[in-house]
Design an enzyme around this catalytic site. Structure first.
Site, PDB file in Angstrom:
ATOM      1  N   ASP A   1      23.843 -12.482   6.394  1.00 53.71           N
ATOM      2  CA  ASP A   1      23.104 -12.763   7.640  1.00 53.71           C
ATOM      3  C   ASP A   1      23.818 -13.859   8.435  1.00 53.71           C
ATOM      4  OD1 ASP A   1      21.227 -13.304   9.593  1.00 53.71           O
ATOM      5  OD2 ASP A   1      19.531 -13.502   8.217  1.00 53.71           O
TER       6      ASP A   1
ATOM      7  N   HIS B   1      18.435  -2.775  12.979  1.00 53.53           N
ATOM      8  CA  HIS B   1      18.374  -4.132  13.541  1.00 53.53           C
ATOM      9  C   HIS B   1      19.657  -4.469  14.305  1.00 53.53           C
ATOM     10  CE1 HIS B   1      17.064  -8.345  13.707  1.00 53.53           C
ATOM     11  NE2 HIS B   1      18.233  -8.722  13.227  1.00 53.53           N
TER      12      HIS B   1
HETATM   13  C1  HEM Z   1      13.586 -12.276   9.074  1.00 52.98           C
HETATM   14  C2  HEM Z   1      14.093 -11.853  10.225  1.00 52.98           C
HETATM   15  C3  HEM Z   1      15.520 -11.394  10.388  1.00 52.98           C
HETATM   16  C4  HEM Z   1      16.399 -10.963   9.460  1.00 52.98           C
HETATM   17  C5  HEM Z   1      16.165 -10.781   7.967  1.00 52.98           C
HETATM   18  C6  HEM Z   1      17.636 -10.672  10.159  1.00 52.98           C
HETATM   19  C7  HEM Z   1      18.785 -10.177   9.550  1.00 52.98           C
HETATM   20  C8  HEM Z   1      19.938  -9.848  10.230  1.00 52.98           C
HETATM   21  C9  HEM Z   1      21.100  -9.279   9.615  1.00 52.98           C
HETATM   22  C10 HEM Z   1      21.254  -8.961   8.132  1.00 52.98           C
HETATM   23  C11 HEM Z   1      22.029  -9.073  10.575  1.00 52.98           C
HETATM   24  C12 HEM Z   1      23.409  -8.436  10.426  1.00 52.98           C
HETATM   25  C13 HEM Z   1      24.479  -9.431  10.135  1.00 52.98           C
HETATM   26  C14 HEM Z   1      24.731 -10.410  11.234  1.00 52.98           C
HETATM   27  O1  HEM Z   1      25.399 -10.146  12.243  1.00 52.98           O
HETATM   28  O2  HEM Z   1      24.185 -11.505  11.093  1.00 52.98           O
HETATM   29  C15 HEM Z   1      21.450  -9.540  11.824  1.00 52.98           C
HETATM   30  C16 HEM Z   1      22.078  -9.525  13.034  1.00 52.98           C
HETATM   31  C17 HEM Z   1      21.558 -10.034  14.197  1.00 52.98           C
HETATM   32  N1  HEM Z   1      20.281 -10.517  14.367  1.00 52.98           N
HETATM   33 FE1  HEM Z   1      18.865 -10.649  12.950  1.00 52.98          FE
HETATM   34  N2  HEM Z   1      17.470 -10.937  11.477  1.00 52.98           N
HETATM   35  C18 HEM Z   1      16.195 -11.392  11.667  1.00 52.98           C
HETATM   36  C19 HEM Z   1      15.629 -11.780  12.863  1.00 52.98           C
HETATM   37  C20 HEM Z   1      16.293 -11.854  14.066  1.00 52.98           C
HETATM   38  C21 HEM Z   1      15.718 -12.350  15.290  1.00 52.98           C
HETATM   39  C22 HEM Z   1      14.308 -12.891  15.451  1.00 52.98           C
HETATM   40  C23 HEM Z   1      16.700 -12.274  16.231  1.00 52.98           C
HETATM   41  C24 HEM Z   1      16.656 -12.675  17.687  1.00 52.98           C
HETATM   42  C25 HEM Z   1      15.622 -12.497  18.453  1.00 52.98           C
HETATM   43  C26 HEM Z   1      17.871 -11.714  15.601  1.00 52.98           C
HETATM   44  C27 HEM Z   1      19.063 -11.497  16.236  1.00 52.98           C
HETATM   45  C28 HEM Z   1      20.172 -10.954  15.649  1.00 52.98           C
HETATM   46  C29 HEM Z   1      21.431 -10.766  16.356  1.00 52.98           C
HETATM   47  C30 HEM Z   1      21.739 -11.136  17.797  1.00 52.98           C
HETATM   48  C31 HEM Z   1      22.299 -10.159  15.444  1.00 52.98           C
HETATM   49  C32 HEM Z   1      23.739  -9.735  15.697  1.00 52.98           C
HETATM   50  C33 HEM Z   1      23.790  -8.397  16.342  1.00 52.98           C
HETATM   51  C34 HEM Z   1      25.222  -7.996  16.647  1.00 52.98           C
HETATM   52  O3  HEM Z   1      25.693  -8.353  17.741  1.00 52.98           O
HETATM   53  O4  HEM Z   1      25.857  -7.376  15.796  1.00 52.98           O
HETATM   54  N3  HEM Z   1      17.579 -11.457  14.291  1.00 52.98           N
HETATM   55  N4  HEM Z   1      20.174  -9.993  11.578  1.00 52.98           N
END
Ligand code: HEM
Length: 393
Positions: free
Chosen positions: A214, A306
């Site tokens: 993450d 996601h």
């Molecule tokens: C418990 C809640 C969440 C979990 C478990 C989670 C998990 C992840 C994971 C595993 C990734 C893929 C790896 C990475 O690029 O980091 C990701 C990407 C991302 N997450 Fe989350 N996330 C959560 C909540 C959020 C929230 C609330 C936001 C914003 C409102 C968010 C925004 C993003 C963004 C911008 C990416 C990158 C997307 C890209 O450009 O590839 N996430 N998240």
């Protein structure tokens, strides 16, 4: 020290809410178990270096530390009243491993382990100070996924306290709160943690408690992209060199996640569980191919993934921490999740559109629930002799 604000405790101080963040990590029971008493030794005296080389993050500078600092293992988020001179002094002493003024346990201050103290101002504090608030400072718009509790939301002043050692964090929290006490009340306190500092190679992307890698698609500190994403370049003027923080407490249903097989887990994000690589690539840093389809014509990275939903033109810098509260109840069901922290210059333009898309569709919502939400303006850093918030207060 005639200008020591502690000697004029009423001056310039308003009684306000104080949000206290808990220390993090590895079962270390943060602050507390130390006797009170008058400090025999006032700080300011050079201290002998501790045995392990002290890892120091400079407190003074253009920006506050604890944002582009590689995340330390445990962290604490606190919000307090307006005690900025005193708190700046505490933070500036503790960061390089010197006891705070009137430190009752000076020995605990001597191993800083990259201690950073990062302050944030809520809308109410900025209003009381008579400053212009950035348009995004205040509660976020309501999202349908939200189940927000007051106990984890809002606040006038925030302290994020982090170091690679839980004892250091506990001590810093206690010193800062001691100085705030009487002028501010604790509104909430939240503890987060990552893997211990030496468990993985520096720069390894963190894993959350779902086991996911993450933080991969994050701007890298030191790059032009990071500068543009994070630091405010004006409007309002006092915030130049500062940033905006969104702190969301997001509960994660680990029991529900247990029932999801690996293929479905990977589809829910669009990335592999083992390496964090996109489903269309082999390495963590490979660029995801959102156009790729399977032999049957379905997108390899599903429409509800996601990654697909979060990816867009907006950039944010995510610097979150896991949380895991002590298990209550005989069934042993954990209360775990993510202290989602993102830094961006403009919350309305950068964070909100992403959260809107995730609110509309994101399979991850099946197992995640936002239960707390707070927004703070993080002021710029200050030079020696100055204090945090001087551009506003
Ligand atoms: C418990 C809640 C969440 C979990 C478990 C989670 C998990 C992840 C994971 C595993 C990734 C893929 C790896 C990475 O690029 O980091 C990701 C990407 C991302 N997450 Fe989350 N996330 C959560 C909540 C959020 C929230 C609330 C936001 C914003 C409102 C968010 C925004 C993003 C963004 C911008 C990416 C990158 C997307 C890209 O450009 O590839 N996430 N998240």
């Amino acid at each position: 020290m005639p200008d020591d604000p502690r000697r004029q405790p009423g001056r310039g101080l308003t009684r306000r809410h104080l949000l206290l963040g808990g220390a993090a990590a590895a079962g270390a029971g943060a602050a507390g178990a130390v006797g009170l008493g008058l400090a025999a030794e006032l700080a300011g005296r050079p201290q002998p270096a501790p045995d392990p080389a002290p890892a120091i993050v400079p407190f003074y500078g253009e920006h506050l530390a604890g944002i582009d600092t590689p995340p330390q293992a445990p962290a604490v988020f606190l919000a307090l009243g307006r005690l900025m001179r005193v708190l700046t002094d505490d933070a500036a002493r503790l960061s390089p491993g010197r006891p705070a003024l009137a430190d009752t346990e000076p020995e605990l201050a001597r191993i800083p382990r990259r201690l950073t103290v990062t302050f944030g101002f809520g809308a109410e504090l900025v209003a009381r100070a008579g400053g212009a608030a950035p348009s995004w400072l205040g509660p976020l718009p309501a999202f349908t996924v939200d189940r927000l509790q007051d106990a984890f939301s809002g606040g006038d002043l925030l302290l994020q306290i982090a170091a690679d050692d839980s004892v250091t964090v506990a001590h810093a929290v206690r010193m800062l709160l001691k100085d705030a006490r009487g002028f501010a009340t604790v509104r909430w306190s939240q503890r987060g943690f990552r893997r211990a500092a030496d468990s993985e190679a520096t720069g390894t992307t963190m894993r959350n408690l779902f086991g996911q890698v993450d933080g991969t698609a994050n701007p890298q500190p030191g790059t032009a992209e990071f500068e543009e994403t994070v630091w405010s370049s004006g409007a309002p003027d006092w915030l130049r060199g500062g940033t905006g923080l969104v702190l969301r407490r997001i509960a994660m249903d680990l029991e529900g996640w247990d029932r999801v097989d690996r293929t479905a887990r990977e589809a829910s994000i669009g990335r592999r569980m083992d390496t964090g690589a996109p489903l269309t690539g082999t390495l963590e840093r490979d660029a995801p191919d959102l156009e790729a389809t399977t032999a049957l014509g379905f997108p390899v990275i599903p429409a509800y993934a996601h990654l697909r939903r979060a990816k867009g033109p907006e950039r944010i810098f995510r610097r979150g921490y896991n949380y895991d509260e002590p298990v209550g109840g005989a069934e042993g069901i954990s209360d775990s999740g993510l202290l989602f922290a993102s830094f961006q210059a403009d919350i309305t333009r950068q964070f909100v559109p992403i959260q809107r898309r995730l609110d509309e569709l994101d399979l991850l919502n099946t197992w995640t629930t936002p239960v707390g939400s707070a927004v703070f303006a993080i002021p710029p850093g200050c030079a020696e002799g100055g204090y945090i918030g001087e551009t506003l207060l």
